[in-house]
Design an enzyme around this catalytic site. Structure first.
Site, mmCIF file in Angstrom:
data_model
loop_
_atom_site.group_PDB
_atom_site.id
_atom_site.type_symbol
_atom_site.label_atom_id
_atom_site.label_comp_id
_atom_site.label_asym_id
_atom_site.label_seq_id
_atom_site.Cartn_x
_atom_site.Cartn_y
_atom_site.Cartn_z
ATOM 1 N N ASN A 1 0.874 -1.172 0.000
ATOM 2 C CA ASN A 1 0.000 0.000 0.000
ATOM 3 C C ASN A 1 0.914 1.224 0.000
ATOM 4 O O ASN A 1 1.530 1.542 1.018
ATOM 5 C CB ASN A 1 -0.885 -0.029 1.253
ATOM 6 C CG ASN A 1 -1.857 1.124 1.288
ATOM 7 O OD1 ASN A 1 -1.878 1.956 0.373
ATOM 8 N ND2 ASN A 1 -2.655 1.188 2.333
ATOM 9 N N ARG B 1 -2.691 -2.276 -3.262
ATOM 10 C CA ARG B 1 -3.917 -1.551 -2.983
ATOM 11 C C ARG B 1 -3.931 -0.288 -3.839
ATOM 12 O O ARG B 1 -2.971 0.485 -3.839
ATOM 13 C CB ARG B 1 -3.971 -1.170 -1.504
ATOM 14 C CG ARG B 1 -5.211 -0.387 -1.204
ATOM 15 C CD ARG B 1 -5.253 0.115 0.210
ATOM 16 N NE ARG B 1 -6.421 0.967 0.350
ATOM 17 C CZ ARG B 1 -6.488 2.014 1.153
ATOM 18 N NH1 ARG B 1 -5.452 2.330 1.903
ATOM 19 N NH2 ARG B 1 -7.572 2.742 1.217
ATOM 20 N N HIS C 1 -13.175 2.045 0.861
ATOM 21 C CA HIS C 1 -13.106 1.006 1.910
ATOM 22 C C HIS C 1 -13.751 -0.293 1.458
ATOM 23 O O HIS C 1 -14.191 -1.105 2.286
ATOM 24 C CB HIS C 1 -13.820 1.445 3.218
ATOM 25 C CG HIS C 1 -13.188 2.599 3.928
ATOM 26 N ND1 HIS C 1 -13.928 3.567 4.569
ATOM 27 C CD2 HIS C 1 -11.895 2.933 4.096
ATOM 28 C CE1 HIS C 1 -13.111 4.445 5.117
ATOM 29 N NE2 HIS C 1 -11.872 4.090 4.837
ATOM 30 N N HIS D 1 -17.410 0.918 8.816
ATOM 31 C CA HIS D 1 -15.946 0.897 8.940
ATOM 32 C C HIS D 1 -15.552 2.224 9.574
ATOM 33 O O HIS D 1 -15.685 3.293 8.954
ATOM 34 C CB HIS D 1 -15.292 0.728 7.566
ATOM 35 C CG HIS D 1 -13.799 0.836 7.627
ATOM 36 N ND1 HIS D 1 -12.971 -0.265 7.627
ATOM 37 C CD2 HIS D 1 -12.985 1.913 7.744
ATOM 38 C CE1 HIS D 1 -11.715 0.135 7.732
ATOM 39 N NE2 HIS D 1 -11.703 1.459 7.803
ATOM 40 N N LEU D 2 -15.080 2.166 10.827
ATOM 41 C CA LEU D 2 -14.804 3.394 11.586
ATOM 42 C C LEU D 2 -13.342 3.429 11.999
ATOM 43 O O LEU D 2 -12.950 2.853 13.029
ATOM 44 C CB LEU D 2 -15.707 3.448 12.835
ATOM 45 C CG LEU D 2 -17.206 3.200 12.589
ATOM 46 C CD1 LEU D 2 -17.953 3.130 13.906
ATOM 47 C CD2 LEU D 2 -17.797 4.290 11.687
ATOM 48 N N GLY D 3 -12.517 4.049 11.181
ATOM 49 C CA GLY D 3 -11.108 4.223 11.515
ATOM 50 C C GLY D 3 -10.818 5.711 11.460
ATOM 51 O O GLY D 3 -11.667 6.527 11.840
ATOM 52 N N ASN D 4 -9.620 6.081 10.969
ATOM 53 C CA ASN D 4 -9.393 7.517 10.745
ATOM 54 C C ASN D 4 -10.339 8.024 9.659
ATOM 55 O O ASN D 4 -10.876 9.110 9.733
ATOM 56 C CB ASN D 4 -7.943 7.762 10.359
ATOM 57 C CG ASN D 4 -7.072 7.745 11.600
ATOM 58 O OD1 ASN D 4 -7.445 8.295 12.634
ATOM 59 N ND2 ASN D 4 -5.930 7.092 11.504
ATOM 60 N N GLY D 5 -10.513 7.210 8.614
ATOM 61 C CA GLY D 5 -11.591 7.445 7.645
ATOM 62 C C GLY D 5 -12.759 6.555 8.030
ATOM 63 O O GLY D 5 -12.549 5.473 8.585
ATOM 64 N N ARG E 1 -11.864 14.811 8.778
ATOM 65 C CA ARG E 1 -12.714 15.146 7.622
ATOM 66 C C ARG E 1 -14.133 15.453 8.078
ATOM 67 O O ARG E 1 -14.672 14.768 8.948
ATOM 68 C CB ARG E 1 -12.752 13.967 6.638
ATOM 69 C CG ARG E 1 -11.495 13.852 5.803
ATOM 70 C CD ARG E 1 -11.519 12.619 4.925
ATOM 71 N NE ARG E 1 -10.542 11.653 5.370
ATOM 72 C CZ ARG E 1 -10.490 10.384 4.957
ATOM 73 N NH1 ARG E 1 -11.354 9.942 4.077
ATOM 74 N NH2 ARG E 1 -9.554 9.569 5.410
ATOM 75 N N ASP F 1 -8.388 11.875 17.529
ATOM 76 C CA ASP F 1 -8.253 10.498 17.997
ATOM 77 C C ASP F 1 -9.396 10.150 18.951
ATOM 78 O O ASP F 1 -9.547 10.775 19.992
ATOM 79 C CB ASP F 1 -6.895 10.350 18.700
ATOM 80 C CG ASP F 1 -6.546 8.902 18.922
ATOM 81 O OD1 ASP F 1 -7.289 8.206 19.644
ATOM 82 O OD2 ASP F 1 -5.519 8.468 18.367
ATOM 83 N N ILE G 1 -12.096 2.304 15.638
ATOM 84 C CA ILE G 1 -13.146 2.780 16.549
ATOM 85 C C ILE G 1 -14.234 1.717 16.693
ATOM 86 O O ILE G 1 -14.653 1.377 17.805
ATOM 87 C CB ILE G 1 -13.751 4.106 16.031
ATOM 88 C CG1 ILE G 1 -12.675 5.187 15.937
ATOM 89 C CG2 ILE G 1 -14.909 4.542 16.914
ATOM 90 C CD1 ILE G 1 -13.128 6.475 15.249
ATOM 91 N N GLY G 2 -14.680 1.183 15.559
ATOM 92 C CA GLY G 2 -15.775 0.207 15.590
ATOM 93 C C GLY G 2 -15.429 -1.038 16.389
ATOM 94 O O GLY G 2 -16.281 -1.609 17.076
ATOM 95 N N GLU H 1 -7.821 -6.056 5.908
ATOM 96 C CA GLU H 1 -7.815 -5.743 4.482
ATOM 97 C C GLU H 1 -6.712 -6.501 3.741
ATOM 98 O O GLU H 1 -6.881 -6.890 2.592
ATOM 99 C CB GLU H 1 -7.678 -4.227 4.290
ATOM 100 C CG GLU H 1 -8.958 -3.509 4.697
ATOM 101 C CD GLU H 1 -8.799 -2.013 4.879
ATOM 102 O OE1 GLU H 1 -8.317 -1.600 5.949
ATOM 103 O OE2 GLU H 1 -9.146 -1.269 3.960
HETATM 104 P P1 AMP Z 1 -7.773 2.815 12.267
HETATM 105 O O1 AMP Z 1 -7.635 3.876 11.207
HETATM 106 O O2 AMP Z 1 -8.671 1.689 11.861
HETATM 107 O O3 AMP Z 1 -6.456 2.331 12.820
HETATM 108 O O4 AMP Z 1 -8.516 3.513 13.504
HETATM 109 C C1 AMP Z 1 -7.982 4.632 14.172
HETATM 110 C C2 AMP Z 1 -9.008 5.163 15.151
HETATM 111 O O5 AMP Z 1 -9.385 4.120 16.072
HETATM 112 C C3 AMP Z 1 -8.505 6.326 15.992
HETATM 113 O O6 AMP Z 1 -9.506 7.348 16.077
HETATM 114 C C4 AMP Z 1 -8.312 5.684 17.351
HETATM 115 O O7 AMP Z 1 -8.481 6.617 18.399
HETATM 116 C C5 AMP Z 1 -9.456 4.693 17.365
HETATM 117 N N1 AMP Z 1 -9.290 3.721 18.449
HETATM 118 C C6 AMP Z 1 -8.355 2.757 18.578
HETATM 119 N N2 AMP Z 1 -8.500 2.127 19.773
HETATM 120 C C7 AMP Z 1 -9.561 2.707 20.404
HETATM 121 C C8 AMP Z 1 -10.229 2.515 21.655
HETATM 122 N N3 AMP Z 1 -9.830 1.594 22.522
HETATM 123 N N4 AMP Z 1 -11.288 3.313 21.940
HETATM 124 C C9 AMP Z 1 -11.703 4.251 21.085
HETATM 125 N N5 AMP Z 1 -11.126 4.487 19.883
HETATM 126 C C10 AMP Z 1 -10.066 3.726 19.550
#
Ligand code: AMP
Length: 405
Positions: free
Chosen positions: A10, A87, A176, A204-208, A237, A279, A328-329, A381
């Site tokens: 990636n 990717r 995603h 899907h709940l990450g940074n994006g 975003r 975060d 996050i999810g 992924e």
């Molecule tokens: P990713 O892009 O999938 O690595 O997700 C990053 C996001 O996941 C960031 O906003 C992190 O703060 C959040 N995250 C990771 N661990 C936790 C947790 N234990 N509680 C809440 N958010 C989390």
């Protein structure tokens, strides 16, 4: 059959993420990240089981980073690589699945670059460098957008003059896709259904962040659009805003497009709302201490997420389950709880004890009795990319691969 190996790559404009995956192992044999490429501080961190190291890349070149993978792979791979999986963020309307990279595929990725100017050119660099280093094996492109090519026109068209779609490719694409596909397949297995079947709402709940409605392995609608800015509140975003915001800011504040783009992509979302952090971990902790901005950010995030899931429900004939994934999810009981509270209309309710299970657990169900399923499923992924690469090679071995670009 021997355990085939795929190197998953990636490539970003200043980074190169890689993982060596085998067909059978759940964990990568080797993984790492080269960062600050393009500067004199280029550095690569890798790990393989208990081993790991930081390697300096003083010339900061993508080619040096790629070349330094060769001895690592020789050390940790038990046999020659079967393929390299790349990717690629945007495949436009050219691709509905994985494709062996040839001149035609490269031209189509270039053609889609105006839709993802930050991603596609960097990924082409990665493809070129990898093809120079890893010769004589297939290189395969996996597109974030491909999974969503099954969306019907009523989901992917914007209500804009037709020419913008037909001549300028302005439509909703979604992203995603690899993650949404992976977790929905895992959900069918977890629920004892035929693999890939079921009617799912995925988050899907990450940074994006994005949501998706999936029926029997086909994406029917998703929250992201022409670019990954549309839809949910994300780390930095904004997600959806009134499109007139652009002209309003230009007229009243004299902002140019670059400034508006920067604000919407880098200064908004959880960061903008909270005034504290992008975060979620930080925000959950600050909310517990009574921080007003963090409290508001978490509430807006969850409400908008629930609203998106409720909206996407109209794409499905029924709901077999709601799936939470991404950093996050997978890890935030609070976000799952606040979100599902807004979805009581659908009979959805969480079991607090199951929801509170500590992070790091495998896929599990967290719904209360009588609620449709609510699932937490860790995304992977790289595993999905590995499986799609190998499936494409198996298909190519039995029949000529259809060219669709
Ligand atoms: P990713 O892009 O999938 O690595 O997700 C990053 C996001 O996941 C960031 O906003 C992190 O703060 C959040 N995250 C990771 N661990 C936790 C947790 N234990 N509680 C809440 N958010 C989390």
């Amino acid at each position: 059959m021997t355990d085939r190996l795929v190197l998953v790559i990636n490539c970003g404009s200043s980074s190169l993420k890689f993982a060596l995956r085998s067909e059978s192992a759940r964990q990568p044999l080797l993984s790492g990240l080269a960062e600050r490429l393009g500067t004199a501080e280029g550095v690569m961190n890798w790990k393989a089981g208990d081993a790991g190291e930081q390697v300096q890349l003083p010339d900061g070149r993508h080619s040096s980073a790629m070349a330094s993978l060769l001895p690592l792979i020789a050390r940790f791979a038990q046999q020659p690589l079967t393929a390299v999986g790349h990717r690629v963020v945007h495949g436009g309307e050219h691709f509905t699945g994985a494709r062996v990279i040839d001149d035609e595929v490269i031209a189509a990725i270039e053609d889609s670059s105006p839709l993802a100017p930050l991603h596609n050119p960097a990924q082409l660099t990665g493809i070129n460098e990898a093809m120079t280093v890893f010769t004589d094996i297939p290189h395969i492109a996996i597109f974030d957008t491909a999974f969503h090519q099954s969306m019907p026109a009523h989901a992917y068209r914007y209500a804009l003059p037709e020419e913008l779609y037909t001549k300028h490719s302005v439509r909703r694409y979604g992203f995603h896709g690899t993650s949404h596909r992976f977790v929905s397949t895992q959900a069918s297995l977890l629920m004892g259904m035929e693999p890939g079947h079921g009617a799912w709402l995925t988050a899907h709940l990450g940074n994006g962040c994005s949501t998706c409605a999936i029926l029997d392995g086909r994406s029917l609608d998703t929250s992201m659009g022409m670019t990954p800015l549309e839809g949910l509140v994300m780390g930095t975003r904004s997600g959806d805003v009134d499109p007139n915001l652009h002209s309003h800011l230009a007229r009243t504040l004299g902002w140019d497009l670059e400034r508006i783009d920067h604000m919407l992509n880098r200064e908004s979302g959880l960061l903008g709302l909270s005034g504290l952090s992008n975060d979620m971990r930080t925000l959950v902790a600050a909310r517990a201490e009574g921080h007003a901005g963090a409290t508001l950010a978490v509430e807006v995030f969850c409400y908008r997420l629930a609203r998106s899931l409720a909206g996407l429900a109209v794409a499905l004939p029924r709901i077999d389950g709601v799936i939470f994934t991404g950093g996050i999810g997978e890890n935030s009981p609070l976000v799952r709880e606040l979100t599902v509270r807004h979805l009581a209309l659908f009979g959805l309710a969480i079991d607090p004890a199951a929801n509170a299970t500590p992070p790091g657990n495998p896929a599990r169900q967290i719904q209360a009795d009588n609620s449709p399923a609510i699932l937490v499923i860790p995304t992977d992924e790289e595993r999905q990319i590995t499986e799609e690469c190998l499936a494409l090679l198996d298909l190519a071995a039995t029949q000529p691969v259809e060219q669709e670009a």
